[in-house]
Write an enzyme that holds these catalytic residues in place. Structure first.
Site, PDB file in Angstrom:
ATOM      1  N   ASP A 149      -2.316   0.420   8.333  1.00  0.00           N
ATOM      2  CA  ASP A 149      -1.251   1.103   7.823  1.00  0.00           C
ATOM      3  C   ASP A 149       0.037   0.749   9.044  1.00  0.00           C
ATOM      4  O   ASP A 149       0.980   1.741   9.503  1.00  0.00           O
ATOM      5  CB  ASP A 149      -1.507   2.642   8.062  1.00  0.00           C
ATOM      6  CG  ASP A 149      -2.470   3.121   7.227  1.00  0.00           C
ATOM      7  OD1 ASP A 149      -2.427   2.611   5.959  1.00  0.00           O
ATOM      8  OD2 ASP A 149      -3.431   4.185   7.294  1.00  0.00           O
ATOM      9  N   ASN A 172       0.691  -1.029  -0.113  1.00  0.00           N
ATOM     10  CA  ASN A 172       0.100   0.109   0.046  1.00  0.00           C
ATOM     11  C   ASN A 172       0.794   1.390   0.153  1.00  0.00           C
ATOM     12  O   ASN A 172       2.055   1.000   0.388  1.00  0.00           O
ATOM     13  CB  ASN A 172      -0.910   0.069   1.327  1.00  0.00           C
ATOM     14  CG  ASN A 172      -1.891   1.094   1.188  1.00  0.00           C
ATOM     15  OD1 ASN A 172      -2.284   1.518   0.506  1.00  0.00           O
ATOM     16  ND2 ASN A 172      -1.969   1.804   2.596  1.00  0.00           N
ATOM     17  N   SER A 215       4.791   6.870   2.430  1.00  0.00           N
ATOM     18  CA  SER A 215       5.413   5.459   2.906  1.00  0.00           C
ATOM     19  C   SER A 215       4.794   4.303   1.803  1.00  0.00           C
ATOM     20  O   SER A 215       3.587   4.481   1.760  1.00  0.00           O
ATOM     21  CB  SER A 215       5.037   5.254   4.047  1.00  0.00           C
ATOM     22  OG  SER A 215       5.510   6.249   5.063  1.00  0.00           O
ATOM     23  N   HIS A 226       0.713   5.177   1.490  1.00  0.00           N
ATOM     24  CA  HIS A 226       0.058   5.733   2.565  1.00  0.00           C
ATOM     25  C   HIS A 226       0.896   7.096   2.514  1.00  0.00           C
ATOM     26  O   HIS A 226       1.892   7.387   2.669  1.00  0.00           O
ATOM     27  CB  HIS A 226       0.274   5.107   3.793  1.00  0.00           C
ATOM     28  CG  HIS A 226      -0.689   5.976   5.079  1.00  0.00           C
ATOM     29  ND1 HIS A 226      -2.054   6.077   5.128  1.00  0.00           N
ATOM     30  CD2 HIS A 226      -0.222   6.876   5.812  1.00  0.00           C
ATOM     31  CE1 HIS A 226      -2.348   6.791   6.112  1.00  0.00           C
ATOM     32  NE2 HIS A 226      -1.345   7.210   6.693  1.00  0.00           N
TER      33      HIS A 226
END
Ligand code: GAR
Length: 322
Positions: free
Chosen positions: A149, A111, A140, A113
């Protein structure tokens, strides 16, 4: 290395999809290590879908409205698997994924973020950074785990906060940084199975977890032995030695018969290494699409047991039977 097989990536989006576009265009550069096989969204109106279609990338859209989270995740999962994806890249996918789908893709879902994690998980990251008086924000890329996260951070870029920044102006600059970061980190991540440093660290972790072992250099290459002066070597790490393309673990077999049987049975995994092969060491190929790390661990342990003093093997056997 342009001739490596390309990893297949599904990108999940909810919005504009500028990160998806960055991933897609990077994948079309010569030698890119991955290709985008699907763009999927929980919102049929997401701009990202239109862009993907225009670029000839298959799309899938299913609104989550009125759907159970697990059912929606399952439908996304099916679309991702049908597309043949090996990895999932979340790029502004604004649905929290349940533990089920996250567990299935453990180590294969990443992912991006918009903060310097572990700072500011969740939403409104830019407003929170400005409000806190931070001098820098950032972005990030991280592995996805069930906790929001919180997975291992694979890469970050900091972005200076300017005195007159609003969350919107900051978000825009953070996105510029994201577009650089995400393709690079995704590319490195999907290529790590062909990267000698990564493979060496994986082998070292397994080898050094065995009792009383240490790493030493042997003939200029990393190798693992029973600790102490008289301790024997039980594994060698071979990085494309003697003209072969394999990055391999060399482990002890019971002799030539077993060595030849292994190669005959599974030539994609085993080979007879130069020099060491003559004394019954087998090469186990690590730089391939689906290296089986349980098998590598098994061979390390077997090889270790061949040379470890009785005192250690007895202890380990007793512990295993306990
Ligand atoms: C990106 O900034 C991304 O980091 C963020 O949404 C934006 C999507 O923009 N993701 C999150 O906030 C996830 N919690 P994009 O659609 O233009 O790529």
């Amino acid at each position: 290395m342009a001739d490596l097989p390309k990893a297949k990536v599904a990108v999940l989006v909810s919005g504009t999809g500028t990160n998806m576009a960055a991933l897609l265009y990077a994948s079309r550069l010569p030698g890119a290590p991955y290709e985008v096989v699907l763009v999927a969204s929980n919102d049929q109106t997401a701009g990202a879908l239109k862009l993907a279609s225009a670029e000839g990338v298959p799309t899938f859209a299913l609104s989550h409205k009125g759907m159970d989270r697990a059912d929606h995740d399952a439908a996304m999962d099916t679309a991702i698997r049908d597309a043949g994806a090996d990895y999932v890249a979340l790029a502004g996918y604004m649905r929290i994924l349940g533990d089920g789908i996250v567990g299935k893709w453990a180590g294969r879902m990443i992912n991006i973020h918009p903060s310097l994690l572990p700072l500011y998980p969740g939403l409104k990251t830019h407003a929170r950074a400005i409000e806190a008086g931070d001098s820098q924000a950032g972005t990030s890329v991280h592995l996805v785990i069930p906790e929001l996260d919180s997975g291992e951070v694979l890469g970050q870029v900091a972005v200076a906060i300017q005195p007159d920044d609003t969350p919107e102006t900051l978000a825009e600059r953070v996105k510029l940084a994201e577009h650089q970061l995400y393709p690079r980190i995704l590319g490195e991540y999907v290529s790590r199975g062909y990267d000698a440093d990564h493979l060496h660290s994986q082998v070292a972790e397994l080898a050094l977890a065995l009792p009383e072992t240490e790493e030493r250099t042997s003939h200029g290459a990393p190798a693992f032995k029973i600790a102490g002066k008289s301790g024997k070597f039980f594994a060698h790490f071979s990085d494309r030695h003697h003209g072969v393309q394999h990055i391999a673990l060399l482990a002890k077999t019971s002799g030539q018969d077993e060595l030849l049987q292994l190669i005959e049975r599974d030539p994609d995994t085993f080979f007879k290494p130069a020099y060491y092969g003559a004394s019954g060491w087998v090469g186990i190929i690590l730089n391939r699409a689906d290296c089986d790390w349980d098998q590598v661990a098994h061979w390390l342990e077997r090889s270790w047991a061949c040379v470890a003093p009785k005192r250690l093997t007895r202890l380990r056997k007793a512990a295993a039977e306990f």
